[in-house]
Design an enzyme around this catalytic site. Structure first.
Site, mmCIF file in Angstrom:
data_model
loop_
_atom_site.group_PDB
_atom_site.id
_atom_site.type_symbol
_atom_site.label_atom_id
_atom_site.label_comp_id
_atom_site.label_asym_id
_atom_site.label_seq_id
_atom_site.Cartn_x
_atom_site.Cartn_y
_atom_site.Cartn_z
ATOM 1 N N ALA A 184 0.860 -1.184 0.000
ATOM 2 C CA ALA A 184 0.000 0.000 0.000
ATOM 3 C C ALA A 184 0.895 1.231 0.000
ATOM 4 C CB ALA A 184 -0.919 0.011 1.220
ATOM 5 N N GLU A 237 0.705 5.617 0.977
ATOM 6 C CA GLU A 237 -0.097 6.605 1.692
ATOM 7 C C GLU A 237 -0.162 7.955 0.992
ATOM 8 O OE1 GLU A 237 4.118 6.866 3.495
ATOM 9 O OE2 GLU A 237 2.781 5.316 2.729
ATOM 10 N N GLU A 283 -1.842 2.803 6.923
ATOM 11 C CA GLU A 283 -1.775 3.850 5.898
ATOM 12 C C GLU A 283 -2.524 5.105 6.338
ATOM 13 O OE1 GLU A 283 0.297 3.400 3.535
ATOM 14 O OE2 GLU A 283 0.584 1.299 4.092
#
Length: 456
Positions: free
Chosen positions: A39, A41, A73
């Site tokens: 992931a 951010e 995140e």
């Protein structure tokens, strides 16, 4: 629905505890096909790997890990985006905090109240392993260029940093920790910071001088090992640390319950402690510090015979972590560890612990069992997994976890090849087990690995 619920819970928690409303105009979460990161951010638009959109059956452990990533995140909207490190040597200022917050907010604001169990058993195991390698580095690392920065997205910056921050929270107190965070965000909103800026905020809120603490925990390497010799707690790398010691004994029902808890601040290699007689002495009870904790002989004998009587999942997780670390460090024979897993895993009720100890057992068979005993150990482990697959409650998380373990074990031993083939072509079934694409592929991979797939 689950994604929206966790998102709402996280945004509410952060706005309240950080004393600073969400700082950007929108909050999108985008799941990206073939994404090469877990992931990222980006302010107001977090991108995730598509694997978090489950295409088949998923355990509560998988949902918990997804929630942890969402909350990790989200924490970056404050630690990293609202306030950004000046340079990559302070990468920990965002990643360590986000890793800590992923577990803390999961435990306190979502249905995943046992998040600290997974943190103790899985995240810290990653940190302990990497901190014992020649490639280890301080949490606050020297980063001369961007190539060096890329190497530091690892178990030290993430998991060790988070564990050290959890220890700091115990050291200065929770209220002081969050007061410092609120002051930090107000003082440095939309600006850049260094290590000294955060330490100043923490020192002001707690009344403690944290310069020495920082040198010991953030600016040095290595993981200490704690042991109990009957009169002293011994730490191999003496550092100032705050921890709890739990003393457990059997009650009238046969359960292992805590009969005493001692809060201790260690500074020296040997610290005298007066503890009551107990069947199990659990150093670093509640997992407050960053250290490998060994079991003394009496405690090891207790858990080898009665680990299933220890009802508290975090305490069990710390025991599993202890015996796994001892196995990795060649202080506990691998067959003893695998035997403990074979005996107690079927009764493990925490999904994260179950998944973790099964993976560790399989790794121990392949990497730590002596060559001459590996074939027998492989067969025994596959038989254990196959038996528990059929004994697990239908359609349960445990059943799915054991099915995945069967697939993993069957890649090294073909004793169940005919059974797996029958499952795949529908000639037999396991009540409640759904053969979704992921599980079918895992079983087919195991058959291919042992030469039981006919390409014609």
């Amino acid at each position: 629905d689950d994604l929206f619920e966790v998102t709402r819970q996280g945004l509410d928690f952060y706005a309240d505890h950080f004393g600073y409303p969400y700082p950007f105009g929108k909050y999108d979460q985008v799941f990206v096909p073939e994404y090469n990161l877990g992931a990222m951010e980006n302010p107001g638009c977090v991108t995730f790997t598509e694997s978090y959109v489950f295409r088949g059956a998923a355990t509560q452990d998988q949902y918990a890990r997804r929630a942890n990533t969402i909350l990790h995140e989200m924490a970056h909207m404050w630690f990293g985006d609202l306030v950004t490190p000046v340079w990559w040597d302070d990468l920990w200022l965002k990643e360590s905090f986000a890793d800590l917050m992923g577990s803390l907010v999961s435990a306190e604001a979502t249905r995943f109240t046992d998040a600290w169990v997974s943190f103790a058993n899985r995240r810290k195991a990653w940190a302990y392993q990497q901190d014992q390698l020649p490639t280890t580095h301080p949490v606050v690392a020297e980063i001369p260029d961007l190539e060096a920065a890329k190497l530091n997205f690892d178990g030290i910056t993430y998991a060790k940093g988070a564990a050290v921050l959890k220890q700091l929270m115990a050291h200065v107190g929770r209220d002081a920790f969050f007061t410092a965070a609120r002051n930090y965000f107000q003082a440095f909103e939309f600006a850049n910071t260094r290590l000294t800026d955060l330490l100043a905020a923490l020192s002001a809120a707690s009344g403690r001088d944290l310069a020495a603490w920082s040198r010991q925990w953030l600016e040095s390497t290595g993981v200490s090992t704690l042991s109990w010799d009957g009169t002293h707690v011994v730490q191999t790398l003496p550092k100032p640390t705050t921890l709890a010691i739990g003393c457990y004994s059997f009650d009238e029902t046969g359960d292992l319950v805590r009969i005493d808890r001692r809060a201790v601040e260690l500074t020296e290699e040997r610290t005298p402690i007066d503890l009551p007689s107990a069947d199990l002495v659990l150093l670093n009870d509640e997992d407050l510090t960053y250290a490998k904790a060994r079991l003394d002989e009496r405690s090891l004998a207790t858990v080898e015979s009665s680990l299933d009587r220890l009802r508290d999942p975090l305490a069990r997780g710390l025991v599993w972590s202890s015996v796994w670390n001892a196995t990795r460090d060649a202080e506990l024979a691998a067959p003893r560890f695998v035997s403990m897993v074979s005996r107690f895993a079927a009764g493990e009720t925490d999904p994260a612990l179950l998944a973790g100890v099964l993976a560790n057992a399989g790794f121990a068979v392949e990497h730590f069992v002596a060559d001459e005993g590996r074939a027998a150990a492989r067969r025994a482990w596959l038989d254990t997994a196959w038996h528990n697959l059929h004994e697990a409650p239908a359609a349960s998380d445990a059943q799915l976890t054991w099915a995945r373990t069967v697939a993993s074990a069957a890649a090294y031993d073909d004793a169940r090849a005919a059974d797996l083939g029958a499952l795949l072509d529908g000639r037999t079934s396991v009540d409640g087990l759904q053969l979704d694409p992921d599980l079918r592929w895992a079983l087919l991979t195991a058959l291919a690995a042992t030469g039981h797939v006919d390409l014609g």
